[in-house]
Scaffold this motif. Sequence first.
Motif, short mmCIF file in Angstrom:
data_model
loop_
_atom_site.label_atom_id
_atom_site.label_comp_id
_atom_site.label_asym_id
_atom_site.label_seq_id
_atom_site.Cartn_x
_atom_site.Cartn_y
_atom_site.Cartn_z
N ARG A 124 0.81 -1.22 0.00
CA ARG A 124 0.00 0.00 0.00
C ARG A 124 0.84 1.27 0.00
NH1 ARG A 124 -4.11 -0.69 -2.53
NH2 ARG A 124 -2.80 -2.36 -3.31
N ASP A 125 2.09 1.19 0.44
CA ASP A 125 2.94 2.38 0.47
C ASP A 125 4.37 1.99 0.17
OD1 ASP A 125 4.36 1.73 3.02
OD2 ASP A 125 2.39 2.06 3.90
N THR A 126 5.24 2.98 0.11
CA THR A 126 6.63 2.77 -0.31
C THR A 126 7.60 2.59 0.86
OG1 THR A 126 7.13 5.15 -0.31
CG2 THR A 126 6.22 4.22 -2.35
N ARG A 127 7.11 2.54 2.07
CA ARG A 127 8.01 2.60 3.22
C ARG A 127 9.06 1.50 3.24
NH1 ARG A 127 3.88 3.12 8.18
NH2 ARG A 127 2.72 1.70 6.79
N SER A 128 8.68 0.29 2.86
CA SER A 128 9.64 -0.82 2.96
C SER A 128 10.80 -0.64 1.98
CB SER A 128 8.94 -2.16 2.72
OG SER A 128 8.35 -2.20 1.42
N ILE A 129 10.51 -0.24 0.75
CA ILE A 129 11.60 -0.09 -0.21
C ILE A 129 12.40 1.18 0.05
CG2 ILE A 129 10.27 1.13 -2.00
CD1 ILE A 129 12.92 -1.67 -2.50
N VAL A 130 11.75 2.23 0.52
CA VAL A 130 12.49 3.45 0.87
C VAL A 130 13.46 3.17 2.00
CG1 VAL A 130 12.26 5.75 1.89
CG2 VAL A 130 10.79 5.08 -0.02
N ALA A 131 13.07 2.35 2.96
CA ALA A 131 13.97 1.99 4.05
C ALA A 131 15.21 1.27 3.52
CB ALA A 131 13.24 1.11 5.07
N ARG A 132 15.03 0.43 2.51
CA ARG A 132 16.18 -0.27 1.91
C ARG A 132 17.10 0.71 1.18
NH1 ARG A 132 13.13 -3.21 4.25
NH2 ARG A 132 12.84 -5.46 3.96
N ILE A 133 16.50 1.70 0.53
CA ILE A 133 17.30 2.71 -0.16
C ILE A 133 18.15 3.49 0.84
CG2 ILE A 133 17.18 4.88 -1.45
CD1 ILE A 133 14.72 3.73 -2.90
N VAL A 134 17.55 3.88 1.95
CA VAL A 134 18.28 4.61 2.98
C VAL A 134 19.42 3.76 3.53
CG1 VAL A 134 18.13 5.59 5.30
CG2 VAL A 134 16.33 6.08 3.62
N THR A 135 19.14 2.50 3.81
CA THR A 135 20.17 1.60 4.33
C THR A 135 21.33 1.47 3.36
OG1 THR A 135 18.58 0.30 5.62
CG2 THR A 135 20.64 -0.78 5.04
N ALA A 136 21.03 1.26 2.09
CA ALA A 136 22.08 1.10 1.09
C ALA A 136 22.88 2.38 0.89
CB ALA A 136 21.47 0.65 -0.24
N ALA A 137 22.20 3.51 0.91
CA ALA A 137 22.87 4.80 0.71
C ALA A 137 23.83 5.13 1.85
CB ALA A 137 21.84 5.92 0.56
N GLU A 138 23.51 4.70 3.04
CA GLU A 138 24.33 5.04 4.20
C GLU A 138 25.39 3.98 4.52
OE1 GLU A 138 21.12 7.74 6.71
OE2 GLU A 138 21.62 5.73 7.45
N ALA A 139 25.25 2.80 3.98
CA ALA A 139 26.15 1.70 4.33
C ALA A 139 27.57 1.94 3.81
CB ALA A 139 25.62 0.39 3.76
N ARG A 140 28.52 1.56 4.62
CA ARG A 140 29.92 1.63 4.18
C ARG A 140 30.19 0.60 3.09
NH1 ARG A 140 34.40 2.14 8.74
NH2 ARG A 140 33.17 4.06 8.90
#
Length: 273
Positions: free
Chosen positions: A233-249
């Motif tokens: 119903r919303d984008t929260r789950s995939i947006v959370a993955r994007i944030v994780t990947a963007a911040e990961a070393r």
Amino acid sequence: MSNRQKTILITGAGSGIGRDAVFALAARGHRVIAATFDEAQAGELRLQCAAKAGAGDVGAAGIEVIRLDITSATDRESVRDREIDVLINNAGVGDSGSLAEVDVDRIRKVFEVNVFATIELTQVVLAGMIARSRGTVLFVSSVAGRLPVPFLMPYSMSKFALSAAGAALRSEMDQLGRNIQISLIEPGAIHTGFNQAMTGRKYEWMAENSYFRDQIDKLKASETKSFNFLEARDTRSIVARIVTAAEARRPKLRYVAPWLQGLGVRIARILGV
């Protein structure tokens, strides 16, 4: 909050997953450059940012909105001198129809955006990342890039190509040894309106001459049923993955959400479906 504020360029930021990722990353304290396809989308996004900032969203006040058509060489070159820490290749288009009859020019258009222009922009931004010996590139692909989808292959094939490109580029950058991270973001079916618009495009030309003219009503009903069942119903789950990947070393090769759809794709591939 992430360990270090990053400058993040995200394409296709005018709607859906891209827009929601912009606000999520800005809320984490990152400097976000939100790129939209045209000035109309840019103007609308600026108004949304202003409204959020007026409501007290400190992160939204720092979002820079630009117009960037990734198929334009001039637009791509406009970001060459920016010190971008993370490039999120989210811009994409979709089309549909049976490979038995779809106009191949429609497939070319999808590949031009989803594959060729995406790689061209990546090369522009990578030049600076390699020179600075740091950076992350995220390719927003799709679970449709891991499992063939009948009547959706103009889009699905482009995402297969993009996922393969991202995986290979990751190995190449590892071999280069310049601390460049490459990762794939693979959304499943999410209710943003993109899927309905994409599947609906084939009905613009499927008519009395289509091989499937007697099955059109059945196809439409099947698609509606599938989306009602599958779409998050919303984008929260995939947006959370994007944030994780963007911040990961060192991000993982692949991030998939919603997780249940990702699991379904894994099982289907194991079974050889």
